[in-house]
Every structure is written in structure tokens, then in C-alpha cells.
Write an enzyme that holds these catalytic residues in place. Structure first.
Site, mmCIF file in Angstrom:
data_model
loop_
_atom_site.group_PDB
_atom_site.id
_atom_site.type_symbol
_atom_site.label_atom_id
_atom_site.label_comp_id
_atom_site.label_asym_id
_atom_site.label_seq_id
_atom_site.Cartn_x
_atom_site.Cartn_y
_atom_site.Cartn_z
ATOM 1 N N HIS A 141 0.827 -1.209 0.000
ATOM 2 C CA HIS A 141 0.000 0.000 0.000
ATOM 3 C C HIS A 141 0.859 1.256 0.000
ATOM 4 O O HIS A 141 0.387 2.337 0.307
ATOM 5 C CB HIS A 141 -0.949 0.007 1.204
HETATM 6 S S1 FES Z 1 1.879 -0.678 3.242
HETATM 7 FE FE1 FES Z 1 0.256 -2.026 3.705
HETATM 8 S S2 FES Z 1 1.290 -3.793 4.428
HETATM 9 FE FE2 FES Z 1 2.900 -2.397 4.009
#
Ligand code: FES
Length: 176
Positions: A141
């Protein structure tokens, strides 16, 4: 005469083949991934592991397994340490001074599990992206960690965890 000659040739071949296998084994044990602890059940049950950081030279990163998790060991360059130390704590989502993150400034040891949802961030291999702050990048993410393993950008709420560890000799570290 002919038999003796063949026998010597065969022995030479065996010797050379053995030496070559040994050399490959040694190389793959050092870079880029050291599977220091085989993830067998008996090993996963171990509370602590020992790892010789002498194999991790400046600029190099190695991943070891501890309690089933990846642990990132990175030998930071003076420039990486300086960058980490120059950041005002007020700029950090999870404020922590660089000096509190490593027993030896050049050896950063952190659990390689993103504090968002638990992915393993990239940045251990030379070809990996390291994010906007030169540490690690979690592609799940988009979390960016700096050269002290601190979260700088993205959804992860916390810094990469520094495990309990101590040096049991000049270079050997016991994690856990
Ligand atoms: S940014 Fe979501 S698990 Fe690492």
C-alpha cells in the site's frame, strides 16, 4: 599403465567437482539472502538466534529468520547514518531518534514486517526499490521507511520494530 592413468584422471575430476560445489555453496550463503535459520519446526521454536554480522559488509543487507519472521540486518554507510540523524523528530510519524534504533550505528537490525498489514518491505536486494527515504519500500500500500527503519510516508503507523538483541562478541549478535 592405461588403468593407472584413468584412475588418476577420475580422482582429479572428483577433486575438482567437489571444490566447485563447495565454492558455490559458500557464495550463496553470503549474498543476497542468508537463510541462517532453516524454518523447520524445531528452529521456529527457538527463542533466540545468533548471527555473525562480520559477513555483512558496508552497504550490504542480509535477511535472517527469527521466530519465523524475516529480520533485516543492514550495514549502513556513513551517509545513511548521517541522513537518519539529521531528521528532526517532529517530522517523524512515529518519533524515534536514530541513536535509539541501533546498538552500533553502522549495523541496523529491524524486523522486516511492515507495520501496516504485515507485508515484507522491499529494499534488501541491490535491485530492490528503497522508497523515497532510502530505507525500505512496502509495495502493498506504499509505505516508505527511512535508513533507520522509521516510517516516513504511507499508511503504516509505526516504525519497523527493533527486536531485542545484544552483541555476544565484537561481531556476533544474539537476537531474542
Ligand atoms: S503498506 Fe500495507 S502492508 Fe505495508
Amino acid at each position: 599403465m592405461a588403468d593407472t592413468h584413468q584412475g588418476e584422471t577420475r580422482r582429479d575430476f572428483l577433486y575438482i567437482a567437489t571444490a566447485a560445489v563447495g565454492a558455490v555453496g559458500a557464495a550463496s550463503a553470503v549474498w543476497p539472502f542468508v537463510d541462517q535459520m532453516n524454518p523447520a519446526a524445531d528452529v521456529l521454536a527457538l527463542a533466540s538466534i545468533e548471527f555473525d554480522t562480520a559477513t555483512v559488509t558496508e552497504g550490504m543487507a542480509v535477511t535472517v529468520k527469527w521466530r519465523g519472521k524475516p529480520v533485516f540486518v543492514r550495514h549502513r554507510t556513513p551517509d545513511e547514518i548521517e541522513k537518519a540523524r539529521a531528521v528532526p523528530l517532529a517530522d517523524l510519524p512515529d518519533p524515534a531518534a536514530d541513536a535509539t534504533r541501533a546498538l552500533k550505528p553502522e549495523q541496523l537490525i529491524v524486523v522486516g514486517v511492515c507495520t501496516h498489514l504485515g507485508c515484507v518491505p522491499l529494499g534488501q536486494k541491490p535491485s530492490d526499490p528503497r522508497g523515497d527515504y532510502g530505507g525500505w519500500f512496502c509495495p502493498c500500500h506504499g509505505s516508505h521507511y527511512d535508513t533507520a527503519g522509521r516510517i516516513r510516508k504511507g499508511p503504516a503507523p509505526k516504525n519497523l520494530v527493533v527486536p531485542d538483541y545484544q552483541y555476544v562478541s565484537d561481531t556476533v549478535v544474539r537476537i531474542g
